[in-house]
Scaffold this motif. Structure first.
Motif, mmCIF file in Angstrom:
data_model
loop_
_atom_site.group_PDB
_atom_site.id
_atom_site.type_symbol
_atom_site.label_atom_id
_atom_site.label_comp_id
_atom_site.label_asym_id
_atom_site.label_seq_id
_atom_site.Cartn_x
_atom_site.Cartn_y
_atom_site.Cartn_z
ATOM 1 N N THR A 1 0.840 -1.195 0.000
ATOM 2 C CA THR A 1 0.000 0.000 0.000
ATOM 3 C C THR A 1 0.876 1.247 0.000
ATOM 4 O O THR A 1 0.600 2.208 -0.718
ATOM 5 C CB THR A 1 -0.943 -0.006 1.218
ATOM 6 N N LYS A 2 1.952 1.227 0.775
ATOM 7 C CA LYS A 2 2.888 2.361 0.777
ATOM 8 C C LYS A 2 3.527 2.520 -0.599
ATOM 9 O O LYS A 2 3.702 3.637 -1.088
ATOM 10 C CB LYS A 2 3.972 2.174 1.846
ATOM 11 N N PHE A 3 3.875 1.404 -1.238
ATOM 12 C CA PHE A 3 4.465 1.459 -2.566
ATOM 13 C C PHE A 3 3.457 2.037 -3.563
ATOM 14 O O PHE A 3 3.799 2.905 -4.366
ATOM 15 C CB PHE A 3 4.903 0.054 -2.996
ATOM 16 N N LEU A 4 2.224 1.589 -3.489
ATOM 17 C CA LEU A 4 1.192 2.108 -4.386
ATOM 18 C C LEU A 4 0.883 3.575 -4.099
ATOM 19 O O LEU A 4 0.363 4.276 -4.966
ATOM 20 C CB LEU A 4 -0.088 1.275 -4.282
ATOM 21 N N ALA A 5 1.230 4.035 -2.900
ATOM 22 C CA ALA A 5 1.019 5.450 -2.578
ATOM 23 C C ALA A 5 1.830 6.352 -3.504
ATOM 24 O O ALA A 5 1.571 7.554 -3.587
ATOM 25 C CB ALA A 5 1.373 5.718 -1.119
ATOM 26 N N ALA A 6 2.781 5.777 -4.225
ATOM 27 C CA ALA A 6 3.535 6.547 -5.223
ATOM 28 C C ALA A 6 2.589 7.164 -6.251
ATOM 29 O O ALA A 6 2.937 8.165 -6.884
ATOM 30 C CB ALA A 6 4.556 5.646 -5.919
ATOM 31 N N TRP A 7 1.398 6.589 -6.398
ATOM 32 C CA TRP A 7 0.412 7.154 -7.318
ATOM 33 C C TRP A 7 0.090 8.602 -6.960
ATOM 34 O O TRP A 7 -0.226 9.403 -7.826
ATOM 35 C CB TRP A 7 -0.866 6.337 -7.294
ATOM 36 N N LYS A 8 0.123 8.929 -5.682
ATOM 37 C CA LYS A 8 -0.208 10.296 -5.271
ATOM 38 C C LYS A 8 0.858 11.272 -5.748
ATOM 39 O O LYS A 8 0.534 12.368 -6.188
ATOM 40 C CB LYS A 8 -0.375 10.362 -3.757
ATOM 41 N N LYS A 9 2.119 10.878 -5.665
ATOM 42 C CA LYS A 9 3.209 11.756 -6.075
ATOM 43 C C LYS A 9 3.493 11.645 -7.569
ATOM 44 O O LYS A 9 3.868 12.615 -8.218
ATOM 45 C CB LYS A 9 4.469 11.419 -5.278
ATOM 46 N N TYR A 10 3.327 10.427 -8.116
ATOM 47 C CA TYR A 10 3.621 10.165 -9.524
ATOM 48 C C TYR A 10 2.381 9.557 -10.194
ATOM 49 O O TYR A 10 2.312 8.354 -10.419
ATOM 50 C CB TYR A 10 4.801 9.203 -9.674
ATOM 51 N N PRO A 11 1.381 10.370 -10.512
ATOM 52 C CA PRO A 11 0.123 9.823 -11.036
ATOM 53 C C PRO A 11 0.269 9.105 -12.372
ATOM 54 O O PRO A 11 -0.601 8.326 -12.750
ATOM 55 C CB PRO A 11 -0.782 11.052 -11.153
ATOM 56 N N GLU A 12 1.377 9.306 -13.067
ATOM 57 C CA GLU A 12 1.573 8.631 -14.347
ATOM 58 C C GLU A 12 2.128 7.213 -14.169
ATOM 59 O O GLU A 12 2.219 6.452 -15.143
ATOM 60 C CB GLU A 12 2.501 9.450 -15.249
ATOM 61 N N MET A 13 2.491 6.817 -12.949
ATOM 62 C CA MET A 13 3.041 5.481 -12.701
ATOM 63 C C MET A 13 1.974 4.419 -12.943
ATOM 64 O O MET A 13 0.835 4.567 -12.511
ATOM 65 C CB MET A 13 3.578 5.382 -11.276
ATOM 66 N N ARG A 14 2.364 3.352 -13.628
ATOM 67 C CA ARG A 14 1.438 2.268 -13.952
ATOM 68 C C ARG A 14 1.894 0.984 -13.268
ATOM 69 O O ARG A 14 3.085 0.727 -13.162
ATOM 70 C CB ARG A 14 1.387 2.042 -15.463
ATOM 71 N N PHE A 15 0.910 0.169 -12.863
ATOM 72 C CA PHE A 15 1.192 -1.109 -12.226
ATOM 73 C C PHE A 15 0.475 -2.218 -12.974
ATOM 74 O O PHE A 15 -0.651 -2.036 -13.450
ATOM 75 C CB PHE A 15 0.707 -1.113 -10.773
ATOM 76 N N SER A 16 1.138 -3.376 -13.047
ATOM 77 C CA SER A 16 0.530 -4.560 -13.632
ATOM 78 C C SER A 16 0.927 -5.770 -12.797
ATOM 79 O O SER A 16 2.033 -5.812 -12.241
ATOM 80 C CB SER A 16 0.994 -4.751 -15.081
#
Length: 186
Positions: free
Chosen positions: A9-24
């Motif tokens: 969840t902390k790792f996915l929190a990168a979405w807040k700072k880097y909204p262009e980051m994609r996960f698969s």
């Protein structure tokens, strides 16, 4: 909250700072990403394994992602599954309220075969790169360890292992997702 869920969840929190980051994520990756976003993951009904060559019925989003109609086939190797798709309210703020979370396909026994959030997340319960030899090896190993208990199911899975599957089709869709070619898919 388990430490692994907390870390992811902390790792996915990168979405807040880097909204262009994609996960698969594929198989366990699908399950753990959805879990980190608030989905429930549990054993399948009757704790039966979904094994080998499996038909996945596509939603309209799945048809657009894979550029095909109705269904695809992927190899499966799991007993746990995602019960409910993540939502903005389940994700502790990681999924924006205006984001559309879409299930792209379902099988006969598992309703969530993959989750898609445009330009953010693309998961698949089924394996893209499994071939006949790999499926047979995994089935045999899990049966020998007592994880798969139904010998008939294990043998049927190995008989289907050589059937054509759509792993390359799904891999292509994931590559298009990472290259930003999914802007028009909802």
């Amino acid at each position: 909250m388990t430490s692994s869920k907390f870390w992811l969840t902390k790792f996915l929190a990168a979405w807040k700072k880097y909204p262009e980051m994609r996960f698969s994520g594929v198989c366990f990756g699908h399950q753990i990403l959805c879990r980190a976003l608030g989905s429930k993951v549990e054993p399948s009904p009757g704790e039966e394994w979904e094994l080998s060559h499996t038909q996945i019925n596509l939603t309209s989003t799945g048809e657009a992602l894979f550029r095909t109609k109705d269904k695809i086939f992927l190899h499966q190797m799991h007993v746990d599954h995602v019960v409910d798709a993540p939502t903005s309210s389940s994700s502790e703020g990681l999924i924006a309220d205006n984001s559309s979370v879409t299930v792209w396909g379902s099988s006969e026994t598992i309703p969530i075969q993959g989750v898609y959030i445009r330009e953010r997340l693309f998961t698949s319960q089924g394996h893209l790169g499994y071939d006949e030899q790999m499926v047979k090896k995994h089935v045999d190993s899990r049966f020998e360890k007592g994880l798969i208990k139904d010998e008939k199911q294990a043998e049927e899975a190995k008989e289907k292992a050589g059937l054509d599957h759509d792993g390359l089709l799904v891999a292509g869709a994931i590559l298009r997702f990472f290259h930003g070619e999914d802007k028009d898919i909802k």
